[in-house]
Design an enzyme around this catalytic site. Sequence first.
Site, PDB file in Angstrom:
ATOM      1  N   ARG A 115       0.916  -1.193  -0.074  1.00 26.63           N
ATOM      2  CA  ARG A 115      -0.054   0.188   0.114  1.00 26.63           C
ATOM      3  C   ARG A 115       0.872   1.086   0.121  1.00 26.63           C
ATOM      4  O   ARG A 115       2.059   1.050   0.334  1.00 26.63           O
ATOM      5  CB  ARG A 115      -1.038   0.067   1.166  1.00 26.63           C
ATOM      6  N   ASN A 153      -5.055   8.194   4.361  1.00 25.49           N
ATOM      7  CA  ASN A 153      -4.512   7.546   5.384  1.00 25.49           C
ATOM      8  C   ASN A 153      -3.111   7.813   5.826  1.00 25.49           C
ATOM      9  O   ASN A 153      -2.302   7.463   5.143  1.00 25.49           O
ATOM     10  CB  ASN A 153      -4.920   6.141   5.458  1.00 25.49           C
ATOM     11  N   GLU A 154      -2.841   8.662   6.918  1.00 23.14           N
ATOM     12  CA  GLU A 154      -1.476   8.819   7.420  1.00 23.14           C
ATOM     13  C   GLU A 154      -0.554   9.248   6.219  1.00 23.14           C
ATOM     14  O   GLU A 154       0.351   8.484   5.759  1.00 23.14           O
ATOM     15  CB  GLU A 154      -1.058   7.439   7.916  1.00 23.14           C
ATOM     16  N   GLU A 307      -6.843   5.685  15.666  1.00 22.22           N
ATOM     17  CA  GLU A 307      -6.614   4.364  15.600  1.00 22.22           C
ATOM     18  C   GLU A 307      -5.431   4.164  16.837  1.00 22.22           C
ATOM     19  O   GLU A 307      -4.862   4.858  17.404  1.00 22.22           O
ATOM     20  CB  GLU A 307      -5.709   4.146  14.295  1.00 22.22           C
ATOM     21  N   GLU A 355      -1.627  -7.422   6.844  1.00 20.48           N
ATOM     22  CA  GLU A 355      -1.848  -7.200   8.474  1.00 20.48           C
ATOM     23  C   GLU A 355      -2.635  -8.257   9.120  1.00 20.48           C
ATOM     24  O   GLU A 355      -3.164  -7.794  10.331  1.00 20.48           O
ATOM     25  CB  GLU A 355      -2.210  -5.816   8.687  1.00 20.48           C
ATOM     26  N   HIS A 358      -1.628  -8.190  12.881  1.00 21.04           N
ATOM     27  CA  HIS A 358      -1.942  -6.714  13.752  1.00 21.04           C
ATOM     28  C   HIS A 358      -3.382  -7.221  14.534  1.00 21.04           C
ATOM     29  O   HIS A 358      -4.383  -7.603  13.911  1.00 21.04           O
ATOM     30  CB  HIS A 358      -2.275  -5.703  12.764  1.00 21.04           C
TER      31      HIS A 358
HETATM   32  C1  GAL Z   1      -1.615   2.615  11.057  1.00 19.96           C
HETATM   33  C2  GAL Z   1      -2.338   2.267   9.526  1.00 19.96           C
HETATM   34  C3  GAL Z   1      -3.381   1.000   9.726  1.00 19.96           C
HETATM   35  C4  GAL Z   1      -2.422   0.006  10.145  1.00 19.96           C
HETATM   36  C5  GAL Z   1      -1.877   0.177  11.586  1.00 19.96           C
HETATM   37  C6  GAL Z   1      -0.885  -0.899  12.102  1.00 19.96           C
HETATM   38  O1  GAL Z   1      -0.515   3.214  11.137  1.00 19.96           O
HETATM   39  O2  GAL Z   1      -3.358   3.665   9.421  1.00 19.96           O
HETATM   40  O3  GAL Z   1      -3.680   0.947   8.406  1.00 19.96           O
HETATM   41  O4  GAL Z   1      -1.589  -0.278   9.293  1.00 19.96           O
HETATM   42  O5  GAL Z   1      -0.938   1.602  11.325  1.00 19.96           O
HETATM   43  O6  GAL Z   1      -0.445  -0.440  13.313  1.00 19.96           O
END
Ligand code: GAL
Length: 661
Positions: A115, A153-154, A307, A355, A358
């Site tokens: 991504r 996103n970020e 998040e 992920e 995660h």
């Molecule tokens: C963030 C991101 C998420 C996910 C997460 C994992 O930085 O926006 O999509 O990847 O990290 O920690």
Amino acid sequence: MDLQRLTDRLGGLAYGGDYNPEQWDAQVWKEDDELMRRARVNLATVGVFSWALMEPEEGRYDFEWLDAHLDRLHAAGVAVDLATPTASPPPWFSLAHPDALPVRPDGARLTHGSRDTYCLTAPAYRRAARRIAAALAERYGDHPALALWHVHNEYVTLCLCDHTAAAFRVWLRARHGSLDALNDAWGTAFWSQRYTAWEQILPPRATQWHRNPGQALDFSRFWSDETLAAFRDQRDEIRARSDRPVTTNLMLPGYQNLDLWAFGREVDLVSVDHYPTAPGVDAAAHAAFDADRARSFAGGAPWLLMESGTNTVYERGRILAKEPGDILRHSLTHIARGSEGALFFQWRQSRAGAEQWHSAMIPHAGPDSRTFREVTATGEAVARLGELAGSTVRAEVAVLHDSDAWWAMAAEGLPSSELDYAGALRRAHRALWDAGVTVDFAHPGQDLSRYRLVVAPALFLLSDVNAHNLGRYVADGGTLLVQHFSGVVDERHHARLGGYPAAPLREALGIRVEECRPLRQDERVTLSDGSTATSWSESLRTEGAEALAAYTHGMLADSPALTRHGFGAGHGWYLSTRLDDAAYAALVERLLTEAGTAPDLPGLPPGVEAVTRHAPDGRAWHLLLNHRPEAVPLPQPGHDLLTGTTLGELPPDGCAVLRAR
Ligand code: GAL
């Protein structure tokens, strides 16, 4: 105000997370509805990584699947934070527009298959991003489920391709006006770097040796501006079609080094992501550091934890599990510091894909799991805090944070590789956090008069205007601590001549630094007050200041290490070395006492975090987190919103939200 509308719309604080239902089937969606209700989820972030489904081929959108999810969520009482999917272009996009794939400093062009494979300056990418933002806003701008827009996103991907080079040159022309001015600013008289045509200028790609620091600094500024412009493109498409607030989730640690003050001014609501990098009390301190930064970038207004991880602590190549109770504790840390809720990445742990390890609100084990039980308990707790919505936090102490200083300190060839901008800020914040006071971050150019104490841990770059501002702050009665290697270069990255720091600040501090003397890696110096220090020392002389401690050995023996200067109605302190933890903590305590600041809720022992949120109508709440393994008596019993009882003591490792007024 926009955020008020978010919490009004939700009827309380936000709770939920990223929801990527396209990974699952209808059976699971049905279960999601039921489990979201159980966990008291009221906000789901949808669409972050859905570009491939939303636009299966260039210009052909398919939103029917998304209609169904938004309608279903709405029917289940869950509001939607709808994301534009532009952080993750689909394979067809990269294949059709290979020039929009990012190029690394060494010239390698990355491929799709992950991504964030996009270049912000590539016209095809910017067009596609604007187009899909507009299409989403057109379709969902007034959808009843819609509570918030989540652009991208970020923003983090850096690209040094030819599009970037061209955009950089346009930016440089606007900033410098002429090549002569640019050559002067970058000091190109040295190393034969003089430019005679704009086309010769490149972004700072890989070079044989140190890159030009002025060029690197300007590039950081340019990239931050360019990123903000990309955000604005999408925001404006949305604003033209929808009246819901627009955010983009910022990522605070060193990971995303943009001018987040500027982002704070452009979003309707500041939102941030936070993942701790160590367990235990360090995680709590890290969360407080980022939460205080988020609130500060929001100008003190309410903000949102977009998040976090239910069970994720990233520690040096490992994903550690959180301790029992940490989901609630970490969520409350952010809420205490002004967040209007707590959201996670992601709702369900992925079965497949990048992920899959995660953590999530529902782990692979399913709802019959410790994680989901804690998620549910946390959801119930957050639901009891609705009356806090819209309240804010007040601080009397500020730590200075300036992107220019951060970028400049990333230059190659500085006198020590141990100079670490983000680390210095975090250390200063940690000492203040340990002392129990609430801390804002502030820009060196802003009005600082509301702060009793201002700490400048790493103001390497300081403009004349900002140096004057700091001098005025002291003269008007403030207490300022400036730490080593500050005010050393101006905004063009030119060294200050005649002694550091910048003259107006030197005057307020009553000192003149003549020479930097970084210490060897294992070297430790002792000061005359018995404290010890590492990493750095400076040869300085006082010009009006009082020397509070001097170096005791070597060629700096007897020269001042820590100074204090009465200037106007205030005091300017200067610390020329890196004190060890205990000595630094003692210095911070001394400064707090001199400045006359106190914790929000005095009378608590170390290891108990207490922050007060204030409502405009005078109501207030103390949010308390006990990081000690034993119960702690409260200075005064109070009504606890979490348990609905009157509490006289905080349980071991427990939390409380007490009505103060
Ligand atoms: C963030 C991101 C998420 C996910 C997460 C994992 O930085 O926006 O999509 O990847 O990290 O920690």
